[in-house]
Design an enzyme around this catalytic site. Structure first.
Site, PDB file in Angstrom:
ATOM      1  N   HIS A 182       0.836  -1.217   0.000  1.00  8.43           N
ATOM      2  CA  HIS A 182       0.000   0.000   0.000  1.00  8.43           C
ATOM      3  C   HIS A 182       0.866   1.260   0.000  1.00  8.43           C
ATOM      4  CE1 HIS A 182      -3.614  -2.436   0.963  1.00  8.43           C
ATOM      5  NE2 HIS A 182      -2.768  -3.127   1.727  1.00  8.43           N
ATOM      6  N   SER A 312      16.769  18.386 -16.701  1.00  7.51           N
ATOM      7  CA  SER A 312      15.984  19.610 -16.648  1.00  7.51           C
ATOM      8  C   SER A 312      16.691  20.716 -17.398  1.00  7.51           C
ATOM      9  CB  SER A 312      15.768  20.039 -15.192  1.00  7.51           C
ATOM     10  OG  SER A 312      15.142  21.302 -15.119  1.00  7.51           O
ATOM     11  N   LYS A 318      20.049  17.995 -12.255  1.00 10.03           N
ATOM     12  CA  LYS A 318      18.922  17.075 -12.093  1.00 10.03           C
ATOM     13  C   LYS A 318      19.026  15.934 -13.105  1.00 10.03           C
ATOM     14  CE  LYS A 318      13.943  17.202 -11.223  1.00 10.03           C
ATOM     15  NZ  LYS A 318      13.498  16.021 -11.960  1.00 10.03           N
ATOM     16  N   GLU A 325      10.719   5.823 -17.648  1.00  7.92           N
ATOM     17  CA  GLU A 325       9.632   6.581 -18.269  1.00  7.92           C
ATOM     18  C   GLU A 325       9.385   6.111 -19.696  1.00  7.92           C
ATOM     19  OE1 GLU A 325      10.490  10.555 -15.569  1.00  7.92           O
ATOM     20  OE2 GLU A 325      11.100  10.511 -17.693  1.00  7.92           O
TER      21      GLU A 325
END
Length: 459
Positions: A182, A312, A318, A325
């Site tokens: 969960h 980025s 970053k 993805e």
């Protein structure tokens, strides 16, 4: 552009002067300027295989002269090799039977076969399409190209990915970390156990793909227009399929029921369902890896994901989980393709399905992007993953749910009180249990062995 005038049963048509195709293909070019999606390499290869094998058998059965038969085979072999891919110009959104694409193949092969012979015209319909119909050629090409895509592309890619995940499972076998259910802290596991589960998902997905191959290896060829086999000589289709099987090494066979094979596309729906399941598995794996690598300072950060590119345009330094993805987007596309294939399969009307080009495109796209996605994900992500053992240890030691291992000793209710107090105060489970006098230090040392917790059983 220069043009020539071609004639068909409907009249005259302007065709590019250097095109190998003729009037019927040009009419379809004019009628279907829809998407710029074209049939891919595997499907064109399969059309060449069907046409060349049919031409060979027509000669062997004395329905065509040896010279014409050989010319068709040579021309079709060039189609298989990709020599004329630029001549397969039709949009996949066309007549639902794929008649236009079958005609495209007939015209290109006839033109080339005529060039081979020099003094004899090979006819697209009478010669190249002998004993066939679009209605049995296109479903046959769908099945053969799908078998090739799965056997030669997707299954090997899945095997390679599973092997890499298994290697990581071994590498991470001693890295103890918090389990999570969960999205909340749960009892400890090893990072190796998690990756072993991922590897098993991929292996089981490959088994599901393998299970659909026998259905796909059953071919519609021989049913011709409506499944009755009109205009196909006795034994012709069986001989063509036997030759195709010999040339490919696949276990191809004639359909048990030609009405089912042409009126329905259930085998492709089933195959797409297997690909959808693989996509669901890969989405879960890629998403888990994305979360496990989140951070590096304010996320889970139990693994280190390879740095591949700046993440980025505004935040210096970053780095994003780009391969996860990518894999997730591939999975989403395959799931979307599956919906279209299912709806296409439902549109078999009486003796013919009328969404075959779309089914073919989506099925082959799904197989192709899954195979490519698996290889890229493996090479640029999985193989370079590293365990952040320090972070994993830090988090599991803060995990109050390790009190679960004490249930047999202190009971569920006492365990719940200890867990809540540990979360509220930041104190350790061990200190709180000792303070409450529920267990001795030696007893806690044995019961709170975190590595042993990952092995299950009662302590």
């Amino acid at each position: 552009m220069k043009y020539r005038i071609e004639k068909d049963s409907m009249g005259e048509v302007k065709v590019p002067a250097d095109a190998m195709y003729g009037a019927s293909t040009q009419r379809a070019v004019d009628n279907f300027p829809i998407s710029n999606h074209r049939f891919g390499r595997r499907f064109i290869w399969a059309l060449g295989l069907v046409k060349g094998s049919a031409g060979t058998v027509a000669g062997e059965m004395d329905f065509k002269s040896p010279a014409v038969s050989e010319a068709i085979r040579k021309a079709a072999d060039q189609v298989m090799a990709g020599d004329f891919d630029d001549q397969f110009v039709l949009d996949i959104f066309q007549t639902g039977s794929g008649t236009s694409t079958n005609t495209n193949a007939n015209e290109v092969i006839a033109t080339r076969a005529t060039e081979v012979l020099g003094d004899t015209r090979v006819h697209p319909n009478d010669d190249v399409n002998f004993g066939q119909s679009s209605n049995d050629v296109i479903p046959t090409a769908i099945h053969v190209s799908a078998v090739a895509a799965l056997r030669e592309g997707l299954l090997p890619a899945l095997d390679r990915l599973a092997a890499s995940l298994e290697a990581k499972s071994d590498e991470f076998s001693d890295v103890v970390k918090s389990g999570r259910t969960h999205l909340m802290d749960a009892t400890p596991v090893t990072l190796g156990q998690e990756f072993g589960g991922y590897a098993a998902q991929v292996r089981k997905g490959a088994q599901r793909v393998e299970a659909v191959l026998p259905e796909l290896e059953e071919l519609a060829l021989g049913g011709t227009a409506v499944g009755t086999g009109i205009n196909a000589p006795d034994g012709f289709a069986a001989a063509v399929i036997a030759l195709m099987a010999e040339r490919t090494g696949y276990s191809l066979r004639e359909a048990d029921d030609h009405f089912e094979a042409q009126g329905a596309k259930d085998a492709t729906v089933s195959a797409s369902g297997a690909l959808r399941t693989v996509a669901v598995s890969l989405f879960k794996i890629a998403n888990d890896i994305r979360f496990l690598g989140s951070g590096p300072t304010s996320g889970i950060s139990e693994i280190k994901i390879p740095s591949l590119q700046p993440g980025s345009s505004i935040m210096p330094g970053k780095v994003n989980p780009v391969m996860s993805e990518m894999m997730m987007q591939v999975a989403a596309q395959v799931i979307g393709n599956d919906v279209a294939i299912a709806w296409g399969g439902a549109n078999g009307n009486f003796e013919l399905n009328v969404m075959m080009p779309m089914i073919a495109h989506n099925l082959l796209e799904s197989a192709g992007i899954l195979a490519n996605g698996c290889d890229a994900f493996r090479e640029r992500c999985v193989d370079g993953l590293e365990a952040n053992e320090k972070r994993a240890q830090e988090l599991v030691e803060k995990n109050a749910i390790i009190v679960t291992a004490l249930n047999p000793h202190i009971g569920y209710d006492n365990g719940a009180k200890i867990a809540k107090e540990a979360v509220a105060t930041g104190r350790s489970v061990r200190d709180l249990v000792l303070e409450a006098g529920l267990m001795t230090g030696d007893e806690l040392d044995d019961a709170l062995d975190i590595k042993k917790m990952t092995e299950g059983g009662l302590r």
